[in-house]
Design an enzyme around this catalytic site. Structure first.
Site, short mmCIF file in Angstrom:
data_model
loop_
_atom_site.label_atom_id
_atom_site.label_comp_id
_atom_site.label_asym_id
_atom_site.label_seq_id
_atom_site.Cartn_x
_atom_site.Cartn_y
_atom_site.Cartn_z
N ASP A 131 35.27 -33.47 6.05
CA ASP A 131 33.46 -33.28 6.24
C ASP A 131 33.05 -34.64 6.86
O ASP A 131 33.52 -35.86 6.52
CB ASP A 131 33.11 -33.25 4.82
CG ASP A 131 31.64 -32.84 4.44
OD1 ASP A 131 30.74 -33.24 5.54
OD2 ASP A 131 31.38 -32.15 3.70
N HIS A 159 29.77 -35.14 7.65
CA HIS A 159 28.29 -35.35 7.40
C HIS A 159 28.23 -36.73 6.85
O HIS A 159 28.87 -37.00 5.81
CB HIS A 159 27.61 -34.14 6.50
CG HIS A 159 27.61 -32.67 7.00
ND1 HIS A 159 28.98 -32.06 7.08
CD2 HIS A 159 26.61 -32.13 8.00
CE1 HIS A 159 28.57 -30.97 7.76
NE2 HIS A 159 27.26 -31.01 8.28
N SER A 199 34.21 -27.86 1.86
CA SER A 199 34.88 -29.28 1.52
C SER A 199 34.65 -29.98 0.24
O SER A 199 35.27 -30.68 -0.29
CB SER A 199 34.20 -30.58 2.50
OG SER A 199 32.91 -30.68 2.31
CO1 B1M Z 1 26.22 -29.54 9.41
N1 B1M Z 1 26.45 -28.17 8.04
N2 B1M Z 1 27.82 -28.90 10.11
N3 B1M Z 1 26.13 -31.00 10.66
N4 B1M Z 1 24.77 -29.70 8.65
C1 B1M Z 1 25.29 -28.10 6.97
C2 B1M Z 1 25.99 -28.79 5.80
C3 B1M Z 1 25.26 -26.62 6.85
C4 B1M Z 1 24.72 -26.35 5.26
C5 B1M Z 1 24.08 -26.07 7.90
C6 B1M Z 1 23.93 -24.65 7.52
O1 B1M Z 1 24.89 -23.74 8.00
N5 B1M Z 1 22.92 -24.19 7.31
C7 B1M Z 1 26.71 -26.13 6.93
C8 B1M Z 1 27.57 -26.02 5.96
C9 B1M Z 1 27.87 -24.57 5.34
C10 B1M Z 1 28.71 -24.56 4.25
O2 B1M Z 1 28.40 -25.07 3.18
N6 B1M Z 1 29.99 -24.08 4.33
C11 B1M Z 1 27.18 -26.79 8.03
C12 B1M Z 1 28.02 -26.79 9.26
C13 B1M Z 1 28.67 -25.15 8.86
C14 B1M Z 1 28.59 -27.68 9.98
C15 B1M Z 1 29.69 -27.40 10.90
C16 B1M Z 1 30.95 -26.80 10.39
C17 B1M Z 1 29.11 -26.54 12.24
C18 B1M Z 1 30.16 -26.37 13.51
O3 B1M Z 1 30.69 -27.33 13.96
N7 B1M Z 1 30.09 -25.43 13.47
C19 B1M Z 1 30.05 -28.89 11.55
C20 B1M Z 1 30.99 -29.54 10.23
C21 B1M Z 1 32.13 -30.37 10.82
C22 B1M Z 1 32.73 -31.18 9.66
O4 B1M Z 1 32.10 -31.59 8.67
N8 B1M Z 1 34.18 -30.96 9.61
C23 B1M Z 1 28.84 -29.53 11.20
C24 B1M Z 1 28.10 -30.67 11.88
C25 B1M Z 1 26.87 -31.28 11.72
C26 B1M Z 1 26.45 -32.23 12.49
C27 B1M Z 1 27.62 -33.28 13.00
C28 B1M Z 1 25.77 -31.76 13.68
C29 B1M Z 1 25.25 -32.90 11.50
C30 B1M Z 1 25.79 -34.21 10.76
C31 B1M Z 1 25.48 -35.51 11.45
C32 B1M Z 1 25.77 -36.69 10.61
O5 B1M Z 1 25.70 -36.67 9.39
N9 B1M Z 1 26.20 -37.65 11.14
C33 B1M Z 1 25.00 -31.77 10.70
C34 B1M Z 1 23.96 -31.66 9.85
C35 B1M Z 1 22.69 -32.80 10.16
C36 B1M Z 1 23.62 -30.59 9.06
C37 B1M Z 1 22.43 -30.31 8.02
C38 B1M Z 1 21.43 -29.52 8.91
C39 B1M Z 1 21.57 -31.58 7.37
C40 B1M Z 1 22.57 -32.26 6.45
C41 B1M Z 1 21.79 -33.54 6.41
O6 B1M Z 1 22.12 -34.65 6.82
N10 B1M Z 1 20.78 -33.74 5.39
C42 B1M Z 1 23.05 -29.46 7.02
C43 B1M Z 1 22.24 -28.40 6.42
C44 B1M Z 1 21.55 -28.81 4.94
O7 B1M Z 1 22.08 -29.69 4.32
N11 B1M Z 1 20.81 -28.20 4.69
C45 B1M Z 1 24.26 -28.81 7.51
C46 B1M Z 1 19.70 -34.61 5.11
C47 B1M Z 1 20.37 -35.48 4.15
C48 B1M Z 1 19.23 -36.68 3.75
O8 B1M Z 1 20.35 -34.62 2.93
O9 B1M Z 1 22.96 -34.79 2.88
O10 B1M Z 1 21.81 -33.30 1.26
P1 B1M Z 1 21.90 -34.54 2.05
O11 B1M Z 1 22.02 -35.86 0.92
C49 B1M Z 1 21.16 -36.17 0.15
C50 B1M Z 1 21.68 -35.59 -1.24
O12 B1M Z 1 22.36 -34.30 -1.04
C51 B1M Z 1 22.08 -36.66 -1.92
O13 B1M Z 1 21.11 -37.76 -1.62
C52 B1M Z 1 21.00 -37.61 -0.17
C53 B1M Z 1 19.47 -38.35 0.23
O14 B1M Z 1 18.60 -37.67 -0.47
N12 B1M Z 1 23.27 -37.10 -1.74
C54 B1M Z 1 24.14 -37.54 -2.99
C55 B1M Z 1 24.20 -37.02 -0.92
N13 B1M Z 1 25.41 -37.37 -1.06
C56 B1M Z 1 25.26 -37.89 -2.30
C57 B1M Z 1 26.27 -38.53 -3.18
C58 B1M Z 1 25.74 -38.84 -4.45
C59 B1M Z 1 24.64 -38.84 -4.99
C60 B1M Z 1 23.60 -37.95 -4.12
O15 B1M Z 1 26.59 -39.71 -5.25
C61 B1M Z 1 27.74 -40.09 -4.64
#
Ligand code: B1M
Length: 215
Positions: free
Chosen positions: A101, A103, A154
Site C-alpha cells: 500500500d 497511500h 492491503s
Molecule cells: Co488510491 N485508492 N490507489 N491513490 N486513493 C483509494 C484508497 C480507493 C478507495 C479509490 C477508489 O477506488 N474509490 C481505492 C482502493 C479500493 C480498495 O479498497 N480496494 C484506491 C486504489 C484502487 C488505488 C490504486 C490500486 C489505483 C491503481 O493503481 N489502479 C493505487 C494503489 C497502489 C498501491 O497502494 N499499491 C492507488 C494510488 C493512489 C495515488 C498514488 C494516486 C494516490 C495516493 C497518493 C499518496 O498517498 N501519496 C491515491 C489517492 C489519493 C486515493 C484516495 C482518492 C484518497 C486517499 C487519501 O489520501 N485520503 C482514496 C479514496 C478514499 O480514500 N476515499 C484512494 C485523504 C486522507 C487525509 O484520508 O487516508 O483516509 P485517509 O486518512 C485519514 C483517516 O483515515 C485517518 O486519519 C487520516 C487523516 O484524517 N487515518 C488514521 C489514516 N491512517 C490512520 C492511522 C491511524 C489512525 C487514523 O492510526 C495508526
C-alpha cells in the site's frame, strides 16, 4: 474562512496544482486555521475525487494530479499547525503504511498531529513489511505502533502484523493502533488491535489514552 475551506477543497477537485499553493498562503494570511484547511478543505476534496475515481468517472492520472495538489497544499499549511506546548514525557510512536500500500497522505497527517501534540514519531513510510515495523519498534523502544491501510486488499497486512506481534510476545510491550478509510471499529476489534480512529485528531486522543495521558 468557510470560503477558503471550500476553495481549498475545490482546488483539489480541479487538480489546481499551481493555484493551491498561493491559495493556501492567502488563506493563512487571512487567519484560516491550518488544520481546518487540511481536514475540511484539502482532505474533503481528495475524498470526493476518490469517490469519482471509484465510480469510474475519473482515471488514475487525474487521481495522481489531485493527490499532488493535496500534497502541495498540505506542505504550505502543515508547518502552521499549532504545536501543543505542554511539557510531558516523550512517547515514541512507530508509524507506517502496510506492505502493498503506497497511500501516505492520511498517515502523514496522523504523524503531523502526533508530533504537534508532543509524541516522537518514527515514520517508516509506505509499503512496509510487518517484520520491518516490528523490528524498528523494538529498536527504538516504541510505546505505540500505528499502521495505516487505505485498501481493502492491503488491510489483511494489519492482521498479519498483529498476529506476528502476538507470536513474538510483543503485544505486552507496546500498543498497536490501526487506521485508514476502510478500517472500522469492528475490524480493529476483530484483529485485536488496541484501537482505531477516523481522523488524525482522533488518533491523537487514542494515542494519549493508550499511553495514559489525559486527552
Ligand atoms: Co488510491 N485508492 N490507489 N491513490 N486513493 C483509494 C484508497 C480507493 C478507495 C479509490 C477508489 O477506488 N474509490 C481505492 C482502493 C479500493 C480498495 O479498497 N480496494 C484506491 C486504489 C484502487 C488505488 C490504486 C490500486 C489505483 C491503481 O493503481 N489502479 C493505487 C494503489 C497502489 C498501491 O497502494 N499499491 C492507488 C494510488 C493512489 C495515488 C498514488 C494516486 C494516490 C495516493 C497518493 C499518496 O498517498 N501519496 C491515491 C489517492 C489519493 C486515493 C484516495 C482518492 C484518497 C486517499 C487519501 O489520501 N485520503 C482514496 C479514496 C478514499 O480514500 N476515499 C484512494 C485523504 C486522507 C487525509 O484520508 O487516508 O483516509 P485517509 O486518512 C485519514 C483517516 O483515515 C485517518 O486519519 C487520516 C487523516 O484524517 N487515518 C488514521 C489514516 N491512517 C490512520 C492511522 C491511524 C489512525 C487514523 O492510526 C495508526
Amino acid at each position: 474562512m468557510a470560503d477558503y475551506v471550500a476553495r481549498l477543497k475545490q482546488a483539489v477537485i480541479d487538480y489546481d496544482m499551481e493555484g493551491v499553493e498561493k491559495l493556501a498562503r492567502e488563506a493563512l494570511d487571512q487567519g484560516l486555521d491550518p488544520l481546518d484547511g487540511i481536514e475540511k478543505g484539502l482532505a474533503a476534496g481528495i475524498r470526493e475525487v476518490g469517490q469519482r475515481f471509484g465510480a469510474g468517472d475519473l482515471f488514475l492520472p487525474e487521481l495522481v494530479m489531485a493527490a499532488e495538489t493535496m500534497r502541495t497544499g498540505v506542505a504550505v499549511l502543515e508547518p502552521h499547525v499549532k504545536k501543543d506546548g505542554r511539557a510531558r514525557v516523550v512517547h515514541r510512536v512507530v508509524l507506517a503504511t502496510v506492505q502493498d500500500d503506497i497511500h501516505e497522505i492520511g498517515k502523514n497527517l496522523v504523524a503531523t498531529m502526533l508530533t504537534a501534540n508532543g509524541f516522537e514519531v518514527v515514520d517508516l513510510g509506505v509499503n512496509q513489511p510487518g517484520d520491518s515495523i516490528l523490528q524498528k519498534a523494538q529498536e527504538v523502544g516504541a510505546e505505540l505502533v500505528g499502521v495505516s491501510a487505505l485498501m481493502t486488499t492491503s488491510m489483511p497486512r494489519m492482521k498479519e502484523l498483529l498476529s506476528s506481534a502476538e507470536s513474538k510476545g510483543d503485544r505486552s510491550r507496546r500498543k498497536y493502533i490501526v487506521g485508514g478509510a476502510p478500517v472500522t471499529d469492528q475490524y480493529a476489534k476483530e484483529i485485536r488491535a488496541d484501537g482505531t480512529a477516523g481522523d488524525a485528531s482522533g488518533a491523537v486522543v487514542l494515542a494519549r489514552n493508550l499511553v495514559g495521558e489525559r486527552a
